[in-house]
Design an enzyme around this catalytic site. Structure first.
Site, mmCIF file in Angstrom:
data_model
loop_
_atom_site.group_PDB
_atom_site.id
_atom_site.type_symbol
_atom_site.label_atom_id
_atom_site.label_comp_id
_atom_site.label_asym_id
_atom_site.label_seq_id
_atom_site.Cartn_x
_atom_site.Cartn_y
_atom_site.Cartn_z
ATOM 1 N N HIS A 125 0.773 -1.256 0.000
ATOM 2 C CA HIS A 125 0.000 0.000 0.000
ATOM 3 C C HIS A 125 0.802 1.303 0.000
ATOM 4 O O HIS A 125 0.258 2.350 0.391
ATOM 5 C CB HIS A 125 -0.933 0.047 1.215
ATOM 6 C CG HIS A 125 -2.084 -0.932 1.170
ATOM 7 N ND1 HIS A 125 -2.019 -2.171 0.619
ATOM 8 C CD2 HIS A 125 -3.351 -0.824 1.648
ATOM 9 C CE1 HIS A 125 -3.169 -2.801 0.758
ATOM 10 N NE2 HIS A 125 -4.004 -2.002 1.374
ATOM 11 N N GLY A 174 -0.853 -2.147 -5.781
ATOM 12 C CA GLY A 174 -1.659 -3.339 -5.519
ATOM 13 C C GLY A 174 -3.071 -2.935 -5.120
ATOM 14 O O GLY A 174 -4.035 -3.587 -5.475
ATOM 15 N N HIS A 175 -3.162 -1.864 -4.361
ATOM 16 C CA HIS A 175 -4.473 -1.275 -4.031
ATOM 17 C C HIS A 175 -4.555 0.042 -4.772
ATOM 18 O O HIS A 175 -3.832 0.989 -4.469
ATOM 19 C CB HIS A 175 -4.597 -1.056 -2.532
ATOM 20 C CG HIS A 175 -5.999 -0.741 -2.088
ATOM 21 N ND1 HIS A 175 -6.796 0.193 -2.717
ATOM 22 C CD2 HIS A 175 -6.755 -1.259 -1.080
ATOM 23 C CE1 HIS A 175 -7.973 0.248 -2.103
ATOM 24 N NE2 HIS A 175 -7.973 -0.627 -1.115
ATOM 25 N N HIS A 258 -11.252 -7.512 -5.168
ATOM 26 C CA HIS A 258 -11.511 -6.641 -4.023
ATOM 27 C C HIS A 258 -12.318 -5.425 -4.494
ATOM 28 O O HIS A 258 -11.914 -4.713 -5.410
ATOM 29 C CB HIS A 258 -10.141 -6.228 -3.460
ATOM 30 C CG HIS A 258 -10.208 -5.414 -2.223
ATOM 31 N ND1 HIS A 258 -10.348 -4.053 -2.248
ATOM 32 C CD2 HIS A 258 -10.160 -5.769 -0.916
ATOM 33 C CE1 HIS A 258 -10.360 -3.594 -1.010
ATOM 34 N NE2 HIS A 258 -10.249 -4.621 -0.181
ATOM 35 N N GLU A 309 -13.129 -9.511 0.334
ATOM 36 C CA GLU A 309 -13.735 -8.187 0.509
ATOM 37 C C GLU A 309 -14.254 -7.695 -0.840
ATOM 38 O O GLU A 309 -14.104 -6.530 -1.200
ATOM 39 C CB GLU A 309 -12.724 -7.177 1.064
ATOM 40 C CG GLU A 309 -12.166 -7.551 2.420
ATOM 41 C CD GLU A 309 -11.412 -6.417 3.073
ATOM 42 O OE1 GLU A 309 -11.907 -5.880 4.056
ATOM 43 O OE2 GLU A 309 -10.314 -6.056 2.586
ATOM 44 N N GLU A 325 -18.872 -3.385 1.848
ATOM 45 C CA GLU A 325 -18.081 -2.458 2.666
ATOM 46 C C GLU A 325 -18.485 -1.010 2.415
ATOM 47 O O GLU A 325 -18.732 -0.614 1.273
ATOM 48 C CB GLU A 325 -16.588 -2.661 2.339
ATOM 49 C CG GLU A 325 -15.696 -1.824 3.222
ATOM 50 C CD GLU A 325 -14.220 -2.036 2.910
ATOM 51 O OE1 GLU A 325 -13.848 -3.085 2.347
ATOM 52 O OE2 GLU A 325 -13.441 -1.121 3.248
ATOM 53 N N CYS A 393 -10.422 1.954 7.523
ATOM 54 C CA CYS A 393 -10.585 2.664 6.250
ATOM 55 C C CYS A 393 -11.936 3.372 6.137
ATOM 56 O O CYS A 393 -12.037 4.459 5.569
ATOM 57 C CB CYS A 393 -10.420 1.696 5.087
ATOM 58 S SG CYS A 393 -11.369 0.175 5.278
ATOM 59 N N CYS A 394 -12.998 2.738 6.684
ATOM 60 C CA CYS A 394 -14.344 3.272 6.430
ATOM 61 C C CYS A 394 -14.671 4.584 7.166
ATOM 62 O O CYS A 394 -15.236 5.496 6.549
ATOM 63 C CB CYS A 394 -15.396 2.227 6.746
ATOM 64 S SG CYS A 394 -15.235 0.701 5.799
HETATM 65 O O1 FUB Z 1 -6.566 -2.142 2.268
HETATM 66 C C1 FUB Z 1 -6.997 -0.827 2.505
HETATM 67 C C2 FUB Z 1 -8.460 -0.854 2.849
HETATM 68 O O2 FUB Z 1 -8.649 -1.655 4.007
HETATM 69 C C3 FUB Z 1 -9.344 -1.482 1.814
HETATM 70 O O3 FUB Z 1 -9.818 -0.613 0.860
HETATM 71 C C4 FUB Z 1 -10.432 -2.058 2.625
HETATM 72 O O4 FUB Z 1 -11.196 -3.018 1.958
HETATM 73 C C5 FUB Z 1 -9.690 -2.592 3.815
HETATM 74 O O5 FUB Z 1 -9.126 -3.827 3.517
HETATM 75 ZN ZN ZN Z 2 -13.485 0.577 4.355
#
Ligand code: FUB
Ligand code: ZN
Length: 627
Positions: A125, A174-175, A258, A309, A325, A393-394
């Site tokens: 990340h 990766g993300h 994801h 996820e 999510e 994260c949310c």
């Molecule tokens: O990996 C970063 C964040 O944390 C992701 O977007 C969410 O799904 C959680 O895994």
């Molecule tokens: Zn989140």
């Protein structure tokens, strides 16, 4: 097509304005406290050498702080507050101090694995955190005019640009997330290198040999190999689905892997298609959009599975175990917004609106300090809201969404203005090249479908006002200065009214907002024989708190039921409830029985509340889909 930015719009309704106030007075302070007590802010101070100590928490915790900074920055614009500005500046000072001499900024790698930068792009990340830093910096600059964080972001973006790209090192996040962030940074600074880098990250993905496949061969990978292998291999062989790296973006037709990653990639790809007019990317995004339509909860949730996820297969939309999510619904809002800007069609805003009022908004409690990570559509009474999460994260994602919701209401193109969301607000724009205009929208949406728009240009001016006729709306009426207008929506889904507009002109739109019963595609197994209630943009649910009399999960509504709506200002911050009669099986009869040949049902009064408001009265059973 351009969105009117959050700086051009102020909200003064009784739905979003109170939420923005709660966001500024409760959520933002609460989240800062959480970031402080969990060591997230200290991580920057430690990386800067301002205090001793080890890195605390998860390796991508920086991103939570960046998202919080972004939320706080928008909030400073909507709710100016010098004390908060000082708090924000203090956090920014620590982030900036942690920047390394070459521009690198990531507290985990600086403190824990300083010699292993950029070696585990698949899982660790670094580019994702960078993206959130860039978004925060742009928001901070736009809200305050200060360049402190923007300069930090640019130094880091320069380092990334000098490191990755054609003729440099092969690399991909990766993300995803950095793609759309670089586009924002490019637009804010006018620096074309950032746009080119975003395009590189979008278009390099899915090509073979994959950078991720190569990374998997490194026995000394930062963060270790375990999670990487789990997500990126099957039967010992590399596969890229989890991170949407299975195919080049132009060839992708299916939403996989994801969900948050997917939503952020498609958002960045839509930005690039917008900038470059790349029809292959646009066509792929259309295919992906068609596909997400088969993988979308009625609430605007995406990604049903906790395993990845993320996405599974078409029509697989379980209710109790729905992962959905909060960040994924927020990501869907980002994607839908960009698809609207690209295609200029209201069908994208329909999805944006659904996700905004339902699947994203359910992610935060009414008091602004309790959060859902997952947003199921049914509950056995075992779900709780949480003040924070280890993987958080949310919470800051919903805070930045609420604080910047103004940017989704209006858009402008060369020939006019688009009214996409019905939110009591005032907006300033330029039309016909350079004529300043103020729009004043008054409405009690989402509780009522009456909207009045007063238009005040500085001089009479000819342009088109485009009103979105929501997909859920079958009947509407429109009056211009008191005269009925019989225009019909165009193929893009807008009621386009072209004329010379003068100061004080008023358009009154009445969107009929009956309660409707919605049925799911028959392949959605869990919803066979069930229906859900929707009114306007809101999806409703039944909570045990209002429906205690019988076996909750057997709740049914008779087809010919007359459903009544009442606004209850004392309930859940003020909501319109839907009431009717239905039936349930007798709980008592089943106590000692597993099977019965003739179970008896009883008539009951049933009450439904907006889905977003569930789980604000303690825990209890809940269902969106009933018999
Ligand atoms: O990996 C970063 C964040 O944390 C992701 O977007 C969410 O799904 C959680 O895994
Ligand atoms: Zn989140």
């Amino acid at each position: 097509m351009r969105a009117l930015p959050f700086t051009a719009v102020s909200i003064h309704d009784r739905f979003w304005a109170p939420r923005q106030k709660t966001n500024s007075e409760a959520t933002i302070p609460h989240e800062l406290m959480q970031c402080r007590t969990t060591g997230r802010i200290d991580n920057f101070a430690k990386a800067a050498g301002l205090m001793p100590g080890d890195f605390e928490g998860i390796f991508f915790n920086d991103s939570d702080v960046h998202k919080w900074v972004e939320a706080a920055a928008y909030t400073l614009w909507t709710h100016p507050n010098p004390e908060w500005e000082a708090e924000l500046d203090e956090v920014i000072t620590k982030i900036a101090a942690s920047q390394q001499p070459d521009g690198y900024l990531n507290s985990y790698f600086t403190l824990v694995e300083p010699t292993k930068r950029w070696q585990n792009l698949g899982m660790m990340h670094e580019l994702y955190c960078a993206g959130h830093l860039f978004e925060a910096a742009v928001a901070h600059y736009q809200a305050t005019g200060k360049q402190t964080l923007l300069d930090v972001a640019c130094r880091f973006a320069d380092l990334i640009d000098n490191t990755f790209g054609p003729g440099k090192r092969d690399g991909l996040p990766g993300h995803e997330g950095i793609e759309l962030a670089l586009v924002k940074l490019a637009r804010a600074t006018g620096e074309p290198r950032y746009m080119a880098l975003a395009e590189y990250f979008v278009t390099r993905r899915g090509h073979s040999p994959s950078i991720f496949e190569k990374e998997l061969e490194n026995p000394d990978l930062p963060g270790g190999l375990g999670a990487y292998q789990h997500h990126f291999t099957r039967d010992g062989k590399y596969e890229g689905f989890y991170a949407q790296a299975h195919l080049p973006i132009q060839e992708q037709t299916e939403c996989v892997g994801h969900a948050v990653r997917g939503m952020y990639l498609y958002s960045g790809a839509a930005d690039i298609a917008y900038e470059t007019d790349d029809s292959a990317i646009t066509n792929a995004l259309e295919a992906l959009w068609q596909n997400v339509g088969k993988r979308l909860y009625i609430t605007g949730g995406v990604g049903p599975s906790g395993h990845n996820e993320g996405f599974t297969r078409d029509y697989e939309l379980p209710n109790f175990s729905a992962y959905a999510e909060t960040c994924a619904s927020i990501g869907l809002i980002f994607w839908a917004h960009r698809m609207f800007l690209l295609r200029e069609e209201s069908r994208f805003v329909d999805v944006l609106e659904t996700a905004l009022y339902n699947g994203a908004l359910s992610g935060i409690s009414l008091d602004g300090t309790g959060f859902f990570y997952q947003n199921p559509l049914a509950s056995h009474g075992d779900r709780h809201r949480h003040a924070w999460f280890g993987c958080a994260c949310c919470p800051p994602n919903i805070a930045r969404l609420l604080a910047s919701v103004g940017q989704y209401i209006y858009a402008e193109s060369d020939d006019g203005i688009y009214v996409n969301l019905y939110v009591g607000s005032t907006a300033d724009a330029l039309v016909a090249g350079n004529v300043p205009i103020r729009l004043m929208q008054e409405t009690d949406y989402p509780w009522a479908g009456d909207v009045t728009l007063t238009i005040t240009p500085t001089r009479p001016v000819h342009f088109t006002l485009n009103f979105r006729i929501p997909g859920w709306c079958d009947q509407f009426e429109v009056c211009i200065n008191g005269e009925v207008d019989t225009s019909q929506p165009n193929t893009a889904g807008y009621l386009a009214i072209t004329r010379e507009w003068r100061a004080g002109d008023r358009v009154e739109l009445q969107l009929s907002m009956p309660v409707t019963r919605v049925h799911a595609h028959p392949l959605v197994r869990e919803n066979l024989g069930r229906s859900a209630l929707r009114r306007g943009p809101l999806v409703y649910c039944f909570e045990e708190a209002d429906n205690r009399d019988g076996a909750f999960q057997t709740l049914s509504l008779a087809d010919n039921n007359a459903l009544e709506t009442t606004f209850n200002s004392d309930l859940l911050g003020g909501v319109t409830v839907i009431r009717g009669t239905g039936s349930v099986l007798n709980d008592a009869e089943w106590e000692d029985n597993l099977y019965l040949t003739a179970p008896s049902a009883k008539q009951i009064d049933v009450t439904a509340i907006p889905y977003y408001a569930w789980c604000n009265r303690g825990t209890g059973k809940m269902a969106v889909w009933v018999l």
